[in-house]
Motif scaffolding. Structure first.
Motif, mmCIF file in Angstrom:
data_model
loop_
_atom_site.group_PDB
_atom_site.id
_atom_site.type_symbol
_atom_site.label_atom_id
_atom_site.label_comp_id
_atom_site.label_asym_id
_atom_site.label_seq_id
_atom_site.Cartn_x
_atom_site.Cartn_y
_atom_site.Cartn_z
ATOM 1 N N GLU A 90 -1.903 1.332 12.574
ATOM 2 C CA GLU A 90 -1.192 3.029 12.165
ATOM 3 C C GLU A 90 -0.430 2.233 10.576
ATOM 4 O OE1 GLU A 90 1.052 -0.773 14.403
ATOM 5 O OE2 GLU A 90 -0.828 0.105 14.780
ATOM 6 N N CYS A 91 -0.478 0.926 10.006
ATOM 7 C CA CYS A 91 -0.249 0.749 8.411
ATOM 8 C C CYS A 91 -1.550 0.380 7.909
ATOM 9 C CB CYS A 91 -0.131 -1.360 8.477
ATOM 10 S SG CYS A 91 1.138 -1.579 9.640
ATOM 11 N N ARG A 92 -2.978 1.126 8.213
ATOM 12 C CA ARG A 92 -3.886 1.417 7.356
ATOM 13 C C ARG A 92 -4.650 2.295 7.579
ATOM 14 N NH1 ARG A 92 -6.924 -2.263 4.093
ATOM 15 N NH2 ARG A 92 -8.739 -1.163 3.702
ATOM 16 N N ASP A 93 -3.516 3.448 8.710
ATOM 17 C CA ASP A 93 -3.023 4.682 8.389
ATOM 18 C C ASP A 93 -2.869 5.338 7.767
ATOM 19 O OD1 ASP A 93 -5.353 5.068 10.584
ATOM 20 O OD2 ASP A 93 -4.081 5.378 12.300
ATOM 21 N N PHE A 94 -1.359 4.408 7.540
ATOM 22 C CA PHE A 94 -0.162 5.322 6.304
ATOM 23 C C PHE A 94 -0.419 4.948 4.916
ATOM 24 C CE2 PHE A 94 3.351 4.269 3.750
ATOM 25 C CZ PHE A 94 4.001 5.005 3.131
ATOM 26 N N LEU A 95 -1.667 3.553 4.731
ATOM 27 C CA LEU A 95 -2.400 3.388 3.601
ATOM 28 C C LEU A 95 -3.197 4.133 3.033
ATOM 29 C CD1 LEU A 95 -2.431 -0.879 3.651
ATOM 30 C CD2 LEU A 95 -0.625 0.539 2.515
ATOM 31 N N ASN A 96 -3.992 4.716 4.372
ATOM 32 C CA ASN A 96 -5.388 5.463 3.569
ATOM 33 C C ASN A 96 -4.826 6.791 3.086
ATOM 34 O OD1 ASN A 96 -7.267 3.915 4.391
ATOM 35 N ND2 ASN A 96 -7.157 5.126 6.395
ATOM 36 N N ARG A 97 -3.565 7.458 3.731
ATOM 37 C CA ARG A 97 -2.734 8.531 3.103
ATOM 38 C C ARG A 97 -2.167 8.535 1.211
ATOM 39 N NH1 ARG A 97 -0.976 8.199 8.481
ATOM 40 N NH2 ARG A 97 1.315 7.476 7.514
ATOM 41 N N VAL A 98 -2.397 7.340 1.442
ATOM 42 C CA VAL A 98 -1.996 7.071 -0.117
ATOM 43 C C VAL A 98 -2.405 5.946 -0.656
ATOM 44 C CG1 VAL A 98 0.720 6.784 0.052
ATOM 45 C CG2 VAL A 98 -0.083 4.550 0.523
ATOM 46 N N GLY A 99 -4.261 6.542 -0.497
ATOM 47 C CA GLY A 99 -4.712 5.562 -1.502
ATOM 48 C C GLY A 99 -5.673 4.500 -1.540
ATOM 49 N N TYR A 100 -5.655 4.002 -0.038
ATOM 50 C CA TYR A 100 -6.844 2.933 -0.465
ATOM 51 C C TYR A 100 -7.300 3.052 0.537
ATOM 52 C CZ TYR A 100 -1.754 0.617 -2.254
ATOM 53 O OH TYR A 100 -0.984 -0.047 -2.769
ATOM 54 N N GLY A 101 -8.307 2.777 -0.228
ATOM 55 C CA GLY A 101 -9.799 3.206 0.816
ATOM 56 C C GLY A 101 -9.239 2.192 2.049
ATOM 57 N N LYS A 102 -10.657 2.838 3.374
ATOM 58 C CA LYS A 102 -10.590 2.039 5.100
ATOM 59 C C LYS A 102 -11.492 1.159 4.597
ATOM 60 C CE LYS A 102 -10.316 6.159 7.833
ATOM 61 N NZ LYS A 102 -10.594 6.795 8.670
ATOM 62 N N THR A 119 -10.943 -4.459 0.724
ATOM 63 C CA THR A 119 -10.393 -5.843 1.185
ATOM 64 C C THR A 119 -8.936 -6.059 0.983
ATOM 65 O OG1 THR A 119 -11.292 -6.714 -1.014
ATOM 66 C CG2 THR A 119 -12.953 -6.468 0.145
ATOM 67 N N LEU A 120 -8.444 -7.457 1.117
ATOM 68 C CA LEU A 120 -7.071 -7.891 0.640
ATOM 69 C C LEU A 120 -7.184 -8.036 -0.716
ATOM 70 C CD1 LEU A 120 -3.949 -8.387 1.261
ATOM 71 C CD2 LEU A 120 -5.003 -10.728 1.894
ATOM 72 N N GLU A 121 -8.263 -8.280 -1.517
ATOM 73 C CA GLU A 121 -7.715 -8.584 -2.672
ATOM 74 C C GLU A 121 -7.314 -7.182 -3.835
ATOM 75 O OE1 GLU A 121 -9.776 -10.153 -1.270
ATOM 76 O OE2 GLU A 121 -8.495 -12.850 -1.423
ATOM 77 N N ALA A 122 -8.456 -6.277 -3.158
ATOM 78 C CA ALA A 122 -8.481 -4.572 -3.524
ATOM 79 C C ALA A 122 -7.203 -4.032 -3.002
ATOM 80 C CB ALA A 122 -9.181 -3.888 -2.452
ATOM 81 N N CYS A 123 -6.953 -4.691 -1.941
ATOM 82 C CA CYS A 123 -5.145 -3.657 -1.512
ATOM 83 C C CYS A 123 -4.303 -4.019 -2.664
ATOM 84 C CB CYS A 123 -4.725 -3.825 -0.057
ATOM 85 S SG CYS A 123 -6.018 -2.690 0.716
ATOM 86 N N LEU A 124 -4.246 -5.397 -2.636
ATOM 87 C CA LEU A 124 -3.059 -6.178 -3.543
ATOM 88 C C LEU A 124 -3.477 -5.834 -5.187
ATOM 89 C CD1 LEU A 124 -3.187 -9.599 -1.839
ATOM 90 C CD2 LEU A 124 -1.296 -8.039 -2.196
ATOM 91 N N SER A 125 -4.930 -5.435 -5.520
ATOM 92 C CA SER A 125 -5.058 -4.965 -7.101
ATOM 93 C C SER A 125 -4.712 -3.228 -6.979
ATOM 94 C CB SER A 125 -6.566 -5.033 -7.142
ATOM 95 O OG SER A 125 -6.538 -4.651 -8.532
ATOM 96 N N ARG A 126 -4.859 -2.753 -5.955
ATOM 97 C CA ARG A 126 -3.694 -1.357 -6.142
ATOM 98 C C ARG A 126 -2.685 -1.220 -6.141
ATOM 99 N NH1 ARG A 126 -4.547 3.922 -6.954
ATOM 100 N NH2 ARG A 126 -3.473 5.401 -5.546
ATOM 101 N N LEU A 127 -1.645 -1.907 -5.191
ATOM 102 C CA LEU A 127 -0.547 -2.285 -5.911
ATOM 103 C C LEU A 127 -0.165 -2.561 -7.253
ATOM 104 C CD1 LEU A 127 2.544 -1.736 -3.515
ATOM 105 C CD2 LEU A 127 0.879 -4.104 -2.796
#
Length: 236
Positions: free
Chosen positions: A126-138, A141-149
């Protein structure tokens, strides 16, 4: 000899109402917190910073919350400068990783996190689905997600920070839908669903902070400052 009616009346006059009891408890809590603030304000700079961070991130230190967000400014004791001076030591002593957001000349936001807990959190479906909708690719990695954030923090405090902080998706969505209004409970975040579950979490977070506060008090009030943070972080 007092009648039953007179006795009941006197009993009623001397009996504390629930509200009065609650107010009394609040006074005790306020007194303890004031003592705690006065105590850490007398600490050397490094110990002061570590105590503040340890208290603020206590639920994350205990691995009950994936991350904690703190803001350091130049106001008061200038935590901004203290952070810049000692930040390389903080993560090691508290066993926390961190990333800085929206750093300016007089303030910085810092996300402290436990890698395992944060990965488990953001990779829930459910968290990944939400993040995907706002521009975080499936496959990010964690580092890539934090960089995007971090990039998104440069413009605005993004709603998905709630996901990284361990806030249930339903409450993040509710906050967006109602624009922060109409919550049914408010503490560490605004709750829109499952208040009983939220209360249980809030109690755990409060206990983690209280344990940290007591550990700091027990060590520092007698002038014992060496290795304090290491000792109580490990103890938790």
């Amino acid at each position: 000899m007092k009648t039953e009616l007179q006795a009941a009346k006197n009993w009623d006059q001397n009996w504390l109402t629930a509200d009065e009891i609650f107010q009394g408890v609040l006074m005790v809590i306020k007194h303890e917190k004031l003592h705690f603030i006065n105590l850490i304000n007398r600490l050397p700079e490094r110990e002061y910073l570590l105590s503040m961070i340890s208290y603020g991130t206590a639920p994350t230190i205990r691995e009950e919350k994936p991350s904690s967000l703190m803001t350091f400014t130049k106001n008061g004791k200038n935590l901004y400068n203290l952070w810049n001076t000692y930040k390389s030591e903080v993560g090691k002593e508290l066993d926390l990783e961190f990333i800085e957001f929206n750093k300016k000349s007089n303030s910085v936001r810092v996300l402290f996190y436990k890698r395992k807990q944060l990965e488990e959190c953001i990779y829930k479906k459910e968290c990944r689905d939400f993040l995907n909708r706002v521009g975080y690719g499936k496959l990010m990695t964690l580092e890539a997600c934090l960089s995007r954030l971090k990039q998104r923090f440069e413009r605005v405090c993004p709603h998905e920070i709630g996901i990284f902080l361990g806030i249930p998706v339903e409450d993040v969505v509710g906050f967006i839908k109602y624009r922060g209004e109409n919550s049914i409970l408010c503490s560490y975040w605004k709750v829109y669903h499952n208040p009983d579950v939220a209360r249980t979490l809030f109690e755990k977070y409060d206990k983690a902070r209280e344990d940290i506060r007591r550990a700091i008090k027990d060590k520092y009030q007698y002038g014992q400052v060496d290795n304090l943070v290491v000792e109580y972080a490990v103890a938790l």
